[in-house]
Design a protein around this motif. Sequence first.
Motif, PDB file in Angstrom:
ATOM      1  N   UNK A 172       0.827  -1.205   0.000  1.00  0.00           N
ATOM      2  CA  UNK A 172       0.000   0.000   0.000  1.00  0.00           C
ATOM      3  C   UNK A 172       0.865   1.260   0.000  1.00  0.00           C
ATOM      4  N   UNK A 173       1.976   1.203   0.719  1.00  0.00           N
ATOM      5  CA  UNK A 173       2.859   2.374   0.819  1.00  0.00           C
ATOM      6  C   UNK A 173       3.656   2.598  -0.449  1.00  0.00           C
ATOM      7  N   UNK A 174       4.192   1.527  -1.035  1.00  0.00           N
ATOM      8  CA  UNK A 174       5.024   1.694  -2.227  1.00  0.00           C
ATOM      9  C   UNK A 174       4.203   2.173  -3.416  1.00  0.00           C
ATOM     10  N   UNK A 175       2.908   1.854  -3.431  1.00  0.00           N
ATOM     11  CA  UNK A 175       2.036   2.345  -4.502  1.00  0.00           C
ATOM     12  C   UNK A 175       1.471   3.727  -4.186  1.00  0.00           C
ATOM     13  N   UNK A 176       1.854   4.277  -3.029  1.00  0.00           N
ATOM     14  CA  UNK A 176       1.424   5.605  -2.547  1.00  0.00           C
ATOM     15  C   UNK A 176      -0.094   5.707  -2.397  1.00  0.00           C
ATOM     16  N   UNK A 177      -0.754   4.560  -2.170  1.00  0.00           N
ATOM     17  CA  UNK A 177      -2.202   4.567  -1.937  1.00  0.00           C
ATOM     18  C   UNK A 177      -2.490   5.046  -0.522  1.00  0.00           C
TER      19      UNK A 177
END
Length: 266
Positions: A172-177
């Motif tokens: 979730x963090x790496x996709x900046x969601x």
Amino acid sequence: MKEADHSSDEYKGTGYEVFILLLSALSVFNIIFYLLPDLVPAATEIVGIIDLFISLVFMADFLFRFFTYDSKYHYFFKNWGWADLLSAVPFPIAKIFRLFRIIRIVYVMRKNGVDKIRKEMSKNRAEVALFFILIFIIIIIELSSVLVVQFESVSPKANILTGGDAIWWACVTVTTVGYGDFYPVTVKGRIVGIVLMISGVSVFGTLAGFLSTKLVSRKEDTLPDPEITAKIGEIHSLLKECRGFQDDLSSRLAELENNVPGKEKK
């Protein structure tokens, strides 16, 4: 009888081969990872989840090589295809065969030569970059998940407690969601989150560039070749000149025929 050359079957492209090579190296490291001391159970759970994903990729790689090889017998028995199959099995004793993947890929790349690999990497920069991005995403998700769950385990207020929670948070963090259902509460955990967010912006920015490059190149491929267009125009000009020359000859011939003595004029 001379044995058939299977070098074109063995080599699937520099970007792809490097991706499988690095993924194999990561899987071997994960085997050693279980032996590291002072790890929380959630960290080893993360490695197990990532290793299952790697096993699926290796199985897909085996099937891809098997069905694209001209001589399936040669691939399976003489080119270590059996080792590729066993390395895709998610059992601890079978993972040792992943070393054969590394050896085979290095051998095939050396067989193709450094110059050929360099030229292919220069020619297919976008594809090579894409495979490097994929392996980077896998590594950064695994590393950040392990680090955050290790750092968060010392805090009683932590909400990232299991390996599944950590991988979900990393994705979730790496996709900046940023759903906000899981988040680090320790300083070290937040530093990991900052690095992961910056990496995500860089990675997906590069992916967007790759897609735009492919779309532009595909559009350019559909356009007519300027050299061919120029030749077609030149041929049309020559045909036009020929028609004019033919008309001129026809008019002269008609004039001469009309001036022939004794010939009735039309």
